[in-house]
Design a protein around this motif. Structure first.
Motif, PDB file in Angstrom:
ATOM      1  N   GLN A   5      -1.356   4.201 -11.629  1.00 54.05           N
ATOM      2  CA  GLN A   5      -1.065   5.174 -12.679  1.00 54.05           C
ATOM      3  C   GLN A   5      -0.635   4.503 -13.979  1.00 54.05           C
ATOM      4  OE1 GLN A   5       1.515   8.387 -11.490  1.00 54.05           O
ATOM      5  NE2 GLN A   5       0.583   8.549  -9.471  1.00 54.05           N
TER       6      GLN A   5
ATOM      7  N   LYS B  82       1.249   0.677  -4.723  1.00 54.68           N
ATOM      8  CA  LYS B  82      -0.145   0.761  -5.184  1.00 54.68           C
ATOM      9  C   LYS B  82      -0.363   1.921  -6.144  1.00 54.68           C
ATOM     10  CE  LYS B  82      -4.907   0.688  -3.542  1.00 54.68           C
ATOM     11  NZ  LYS B  82      -5.796   0.684  -2.354  1.00 54.68           N
ATOM     12  N   ASP B  83       0.159   3.099  -5.821  1.00 52.04           N
ATOM     13  CA  ASP B  83      -0.053   4.264  -6.690  1.00 52.04           C
ATOM     14  C   ASP B  83       0.661   4.111  -8.028  1.00 52.04           C
ATOM     15  OD1 ASP B  83      -1.580   5.414  -4.739  1.00 52.04           O
ATOM     16  OD2 ASP B  83       0.043   6.622  -3.900  1.00 52.04           O
TER      17      ASP B  83
ATOM     18  N   GLU C 128       0.827  -1.205   0.000  1.00 49.17           N
ATOM     19  CA  GLU C 128       0.000   0.000   0.000  1.00 49.17           C
ATOM     20  C   GLU C 128       0.860   1.253   0.000  1.00 49.17           C
ATOM     21  OE1 GLU C 128      -3.342   0.433   0.010  1.00 49.17           O
ATOM     22  OE2 GLU C 128      -3.732  -1.708  -0.254  1.00 49.17           O
TER      23      GLU C 128
END
Length: 794
Positions: free
Chosen positions: A85, A80-81, A76
């Motif tokens: 993206q 995750k980001d 996380e």
């Protein structure tokens, strides 16, 4: 066609994960209150003297410190980001760096024995497929590859799959304007989560590991698992689509030889590992220095393969794994320095957009049709009728040709200009007429004169011997009773010798032509010569020779082929990577599914025709309804007018005027038409509903047959496909994608329900465990077969 939107520069994110230990150095390692800094303190060594200027304190500012963190929290926080993206078109790279045995492979891959302990890599695959399910408006394809860099050599960890096989040529790193890619590395299409896990576990079993004092299962190579994402909009109007890739890098750990005690092959591997990590650090230092122009990416295979990720078009995240023990503090400081240097590096992530050429053509054709409609409206407003902007047909071209000829002859004063296409065709017809006139002039000269080519030296020599050409090459004319030829008449020329000279010239010319092998016989009534630069010799036999050559050519071209030529039906080899489903679907519609596709198109055309008729009927009903309303208003007006003027009765019957009576009759007819059209509309709606049902059935059948064909053609092993041939006991669709023997449908449903209820982590872990079981079964089978072969040899 690739285009990347310009993005803003951003710094690389750097995180630190501390390996849990019972012997944590609390006095030497301190964490900041915000969990974004880490302080190192080493007590001063008094044995080296009281005056000792050696540094004892260090402080490192990072993006996050993960201490006693679970795998869920690590993912996380770190990954995750970046993965999210990637589905929006941004490239991403997640790299694990650190000392050997610090937990890099555990962080990146995790363990396959426990679902909760899975690492970043399987969680990233799971997130990608979850996000695909949440985006039904896009058709997203996922492909994966697994690269290993061992002792500065490139290896494909998925080369053991049947669809790949061993490569003859070594893999190389290639650069192009789109970026860096590995030539020879296999890329595999994954349509579902379980397939991706199977490829991951297959590659993990092929990694090279070794044991030393620091780590029992030490990775001896750098590994890069890449996820390629391609997203197309399902609407035909959007020709743009986005591509991205996620590099998940598990670096081999740096090690001190005096601590690891490596020897022999392991020592050689450690040397290569430390050397490549040293080059990686040099590249990072150069990227962090704004004054440096040259970045040494080509010093080793690792930095060259990661050139796009290090300071390029990419979201870069570094996760540094360190020990928390006092005995490893020197290596911990080295890893933290690397992380702080990485934070100085900036990247410029941008959306990777591509343009689909086929969709662009369709959109341009649609735009062209709209522009033609607008142009037609403009012509009608300007009172310009019968203007056609389509390509001209043969009749129109013939008309323009006639106008051009009449214009040149003077019978037509001017040619009317209609549009640009007509102007271009007028000039083209001028060229055609000019070329035809040149050919006619040449034919006229050939019929009247005997023309000689100046390059035909044999003919020129014969002419000079006959006294018809001087030494300088000028032709000599002779009186012919009507005029004189061009040139100077020789003194020896007399009128009485004309026929004799002609006869002698013909004989000499034919003799010399035969000697030289020339094929330009001389003929004609009058022996006159043209003074043009090209002196052609026309012949009455020229047309016959051309006809003979044409007949020979036609005879040779129409000669039948031998009937005994063998024709073998060669099956095309299966591609190493299955084609995208949209491409395969077009092939399926043209081959195996052609009959179903034909029925589907016929039903759809009938449905469209019924819908068109229903739309026209609805428009007629609306028009009748409007006319009925207008008639009712007019009838009410007549009724109110009659009431104002006074009503007249005759024997109890109301007397109305003729206009009101006609309105009543008209309203009656309109109601009759309305009922008839409405009944037709109801019948058409029933037909549309039935046709829609047929179209849906055909579409479902077409997609179902395509899935069966696609799985059997590209996923089932080739040795199993022998059982699927016509006449065999197995029907198409009975064999699943990746199994040889399947459960029955009812048993399969029961097994799936049992998995969802009995697995401790719930239904989300089904794909993970299925892929693990299949990989283990495959390798157990291979080990058993190898044992049988060895026993048979003995």
């Amino acid at each position: 066609m690739l285009r990347a939107r310009m993005g803003t520069r951003k710094k690389v994110h750097a995180f630190v994960r501390v390996k849990p230990t019972d012997d944590f150095a609390h006095e030497m390692i301190k964490y900041g209150d915000d969990n974004k800094s880490i302080d190192i303190h080493i007590k001063k060594d008094l044995q080296k003297g009281f005056v000792n200027n050696k540094q004892t304190d260090w402080s490192f500012k990072l993006d996050g410190v993960l201490h006693n963190a679970s795998q869920d929290l690590v993912y996380e926080t770190v990954a995750k980001d970046v993965v999210a993206q990637a589905l929006d078109g941004y490239n991403g790279t997640i790299m694990c760096y650190g000392q050997t045995g610090a937990g890099k492979t555990y962080t990146m891959t995790g363990t396959t024995e426990n679902y909760k302990h899975r690492g970043i890599l399987p969680r990233a695959l799971q997130q990608v497929f979850r996000m695909i399910e949440e985006r039904p408006t896009h058709a997203i394809t996922v492909r994966v590859s697994y690269l290993e860099i061992y002792n500065e050599s490139l290896f494909d960890l998925l080369s053991t799959l049947p669809c790949v096989g061993p490569s003859v040529t070594p893999m190389t790193i290639v650069e192009n304007p789109q970026g860096v890619f590995i030539k020879g590395l296999s890329v595999h299409l994954t349509s579902q989560e379980e397939d991706a896990f199977s490829l991951l576990f297959e590659g993990e079993t092929n990694r090279i590991i070794a044991s030393h004092t620091m780590n029992k299962n030490s990775s001896r190579s750098h590994c890069i698992f890449t996820i390629y994402v391609e997203a197309h909009s399902r609407t035909l109007s959007d020709e743009k689509y986005i591509t991205s890739k996620i590099n998940l890098v598990d670096l081999a750990g740096s090690e001190r030889l005096k601590k690891s005690g490596s020897e022999g092959r392991v020592l050689k591997e450690a040397t290569y590992i430390n050397k490549s990590l040293s080059f990686l650090e040099q590249a990072i230092i150069a990227l962090g220095d704004q004054k440096r122009d040259h970045i040494p990416f080509r010093q080793c295979k690792l930095t060259h393969a990661l050139k796009d990720s290090l300071g390029g078009n990419c979201n870069m995240v570094l996760l540094t794994n360190i020990y928390g023990e006092a005995s490893q503090l020197e290596e911990t400081l080295s890893s933290l320095r690397f992380a702080s240097r990485m934070k100085l590096v900036t990247t410029e992530p941008a959306i990777n957009e591509k343009y689909d050429a086929e969709r662009m053509v369709k959109n341009l054709e649609k735009e062209l049709a709209l522009l033609k409609q607008e142009l037609a409206i403009h012509d009608s407003l300007a009172n310009r009728t019968l203007v056609n902007y389509d390509p001209m047909d043969e009749i129109q071209i013939a008309e323009i040709n006639s106008q051009v000829r009449r214009y040149l002859e003077g019978t037509l004063d001017e040619i009317d200009i209609i549009n640009l296409r007509q102007i271009q065709e007028v000039f083209n017809q001028f060229r055609v007429v000019l070329s035809q006139q040149e050919q006619e002039v040449e034919l006229t000269l050939r019929r009247k004169y005997t023309l000689i080519d100046k390059n035909d030296f044999a003919a020129i020599s014969a002419v000079q011997k006959a006294g018809l050409m001087d030494v300088d090459g000028h032709l000599v004319g002779e009186p012919d009773g009507q005029g004189f030829g061009l040139g100077v008449t020789p003194f020896s020329a007399k009128p009485g010798k004309k026929a004799k000279s002609k006869k002698m010239f013909k004989e000499q010319l034919s003799t010399s032509a035969r000697k030289e092998g020339a094929s330009s016989p001389v003929g004609g009534k009058d022996l006159d010569f043209s003074t043009s630069k090209t002196q052609l010799t026309p012949s009455s036999k020229e047309g016959d020779v051309k006809d003979m050559l044409m007949r020979d050519r036609e005879t040779s071209s129409t000669e039948p082929l031998p009937l005994d030529s063998p024709k073998e039906e060669l099956r095309p080899p299966r591609p190493s990577t299955p084609p995208p489903k949209p491409v395969a679907f077009e092939d399926f519609k043209n081959e195996r599914g052609s009959e179903i596709n034909r029925i589907f198109k016929e039903n759809k055309s009938i449905l469209n025709e019924r819908r068109k008729r229903a739309s026209e009927t609805t428009q007629r009903i609306n028009a009748i309804k409007r006319e009925m309303d207008m008639t009712k208003e007019a009838l009410n007006f007549q009724k109110s007018l009659r009431e104002k003027q006074g009503e007249y009765e005759n024997k109890g019957l109301m007397i109305i005027d003729e206009e009101e009576f006609l309105l009543i009759l008209k309203l009656k007819d309109l109601k009759k038409q309305y009922r008839t059209e409405y009944q037709d509309l109801r019948d058409l709606k029933a037909e549309i509903q039935y046709c829609q049902h047929l179209v849906d059935q055909c579409r479902h059948r077409l997609l179902m047959e395509f899935d069966i064909w696609y799985n059997e053609s590209f996923f089932i092993p080739e040795d199993i496909q022998v059982s699927l041939k016509p006449g065999s006991s197995i029907r198409p669709g009975m064999v699943p994608i990746s199994r040889i023997v399947s459960l029955g449908e009812d048993d399969q449903d029961k097994f799936s329900q049992l998995q969802q209820t009995e697995l401790p982590e719930g239904p989300d872990s089904i794909s993970f465990y299925n892929a693990k079981v299949k990989t283990e079964q495959k390798h157990n089978y291979l080990k058993t077969m190898m044992g049988f072969q060895q026993a048979h040899r003995k």
